[in-house]
Design an enzyme around this catalytic site. Structure first.
Site, PDB file in Angstrom:
ATOM      1  N   TYR A 291      28.591 -11.384   0.661  1.00  0.00           N
ATOM      2  CA  TYR A 291      28.005 -12.185  -0.418  1.00  0.00           C
ATOM      3  C   TYR A 291      26.644 -11.633  -0.817  1.00  0.00           C
ATOM      4  O   TYR A 291      26.373 -11.408  -2.010  1.00  0.00           O
ATOM      5  CB  TYR A 291      27.880 -13.629   0.050  1.00  0.00           C
ATOM      6  CG  TYR A 291      27.316 -14.582  -0.978  1.00  0.00           C
ATOM      7  CD1 TYR A 291      28.102 -15.071  -2.003  1.00  0.00           C
ATOM      8  CD2 TYR A 291      25.990 -15.004  -0.903  1.00  0.00           C
ATOM      9  CE1 TYR A 291      27.592 -15.958  -2.942  1.00  0.00           C
ATOM     10  CE2 TYR A 291      25.462 -15.882  -1.833  1.00  0.00           C
ATOM     11  CZ  TYR A 291      26.268 -16.361  -2.853  1.00  0.00           C
ATOM     12  OH  TYR A 291      25.749 -17.237  -3.779  1.00  0.00           O
TER      13      TYR A 291
ATOM     14  N   SER B  55      21.426 -14.819  -6.030  1.00  0.00           N
ATOM     15  CA  SER B  55      21.163 -15.599  -4.826  1.00  0.00           C
ATOM     16  C   SER B  55      19.922 -15.054  -4.144  1.00  0.00           C
ATOM     17  O   SER B  55      19.656 -13.849  -4.206  1.00  0.00           O
ATOM     18  CB  SER B  55      22.346 -15.511  -3.848  1.00  0.00           C
ATOM     19  OG  SER B  55      22.024 -16.086  -2.596  1.00  0.00           O
TER      20      SER B  55
END
Length: 278
Positions: free
Chosen positions: A175, A162
């Site tokens: 995350y 990400s």
């Protein structure tokens, strides 16, 4: 050392395309980016073991692929239920795939979860669950397949991370940290395996139109704020002016696992429309 087309294995159609005769395993293939990656690899001739914690999504994906064009597509998709947090299950499924279809040439780690919340208020369970899937899951799959790739002198591993791994994001502490950890693990693995001819790279998507992305949208204006930017969340927006489609991410993965990228390893390719201004 460039990866080679190794031909077909018993029960594995050779097919056509730039990945013809190669075997791939994709995690998190039940939906979103994982499903798009499985489709892209199969469309180029690979026999894809599509895995997900729940069998329902990957079984539907395999059926869809088999039915398309009357089953004349070049590659194949075979579904497997696999929980990446369970090391024994990962070892069992990867062994089964190798026995049924042949040794794996490609591994794509897509499985991931998002537990948003203020960084100082995350629960122990949210933190542990996020790392169990996003980081330890990558470790489990890579550990299961990398030694065999190294012994054969070829292979490609791609971890879908990400852009949050490189740029802080509000309410995404667990995350972002888990994705940063999995990215660095993948690069370290790539360094250790480079002499064996195995390449390891990372694709770092930005905002992509998936169920995970849509779970963050609380009102109809949320997609516009993603594109235009949100000063309250310290986001600059997306210079290309659009939210990615899962196929955009799959295209980057396809490039990195192909021979077109045979001299690329330990790299992190941001596919975020310029959102991180890199």
């Amino acid at each position: 050392m460039a990866e080679r087309n190794t031909g077909s294995h018993d029960g594995d159609p050779g097919g056509s395309g730039i990945l013809a005769g190669r075997r791939a395993l994709v995690t998190g293939a039940g939906q979103g980016i994982g499903a798009a990656v499985a489709r892209a690899l199969a469309a180029q001739g690979a026999h894809v073991a599509a895995t997900d914690r729940s069998a329902e999504g990957v079984e539907a994906l395999a059926a869809e692929h088999a039915a398309a064009d009357g089953g004349s597509k070049p590659g194949a998709i075979t579904p497997y239920a696999m929980d990446v947090t369970d090391a024994a299950a990962v070892n069992s499924v990867t062994d089964t795939v190798a026995t049924r279809h042949g040794p794996l040439d490609i591994l794509v780690n897509v499985a991931g979860i998002l537990r948003p919340g203020p960084a100082a208020e995350l629960s122990d369970e949210d933190w542990a669950a996020t790392f169990a899937v996003n980081t330890t899951g990558v470790f489990h799959t890579a550990r299961a397949v990398a030694p065999g790739m190294a012994a054969r002198g070829r292979g490609s591993i791609v971890t879908v991370g990400s852009n949050a791994a490189g740029v802080p994001r509000v309410h995404m502490g667990a995350y972002a940290a888990s994705k940063a950890a999995s990215a660095m693990y993948t690069k370290c693995l790539g360094l250790e395996l480079a002499r064996s001819g195995v390449r390891c790279n990372v694709v770092a998507p930005g905002s992509t139109d998936t169920a995970m992305q849509r779970s963050l949208w609380q009102d109809p204006e949320a997609p516009r704020r993603v594109v235009d930017g949100d000063p309250a969340a310290y986001r600059t927006g997306i210079p290309l002016g659009r939210i990615a489609d899962p196929a955009d991410i799959a295209g980057a993965v396809l490039f990195l696992v192909s021979d077109a990228a045979r001299h690329i390893t330990m790299q992190e390719l941001y596919v975020d429309g310029g959102a991180t201004l890199r």
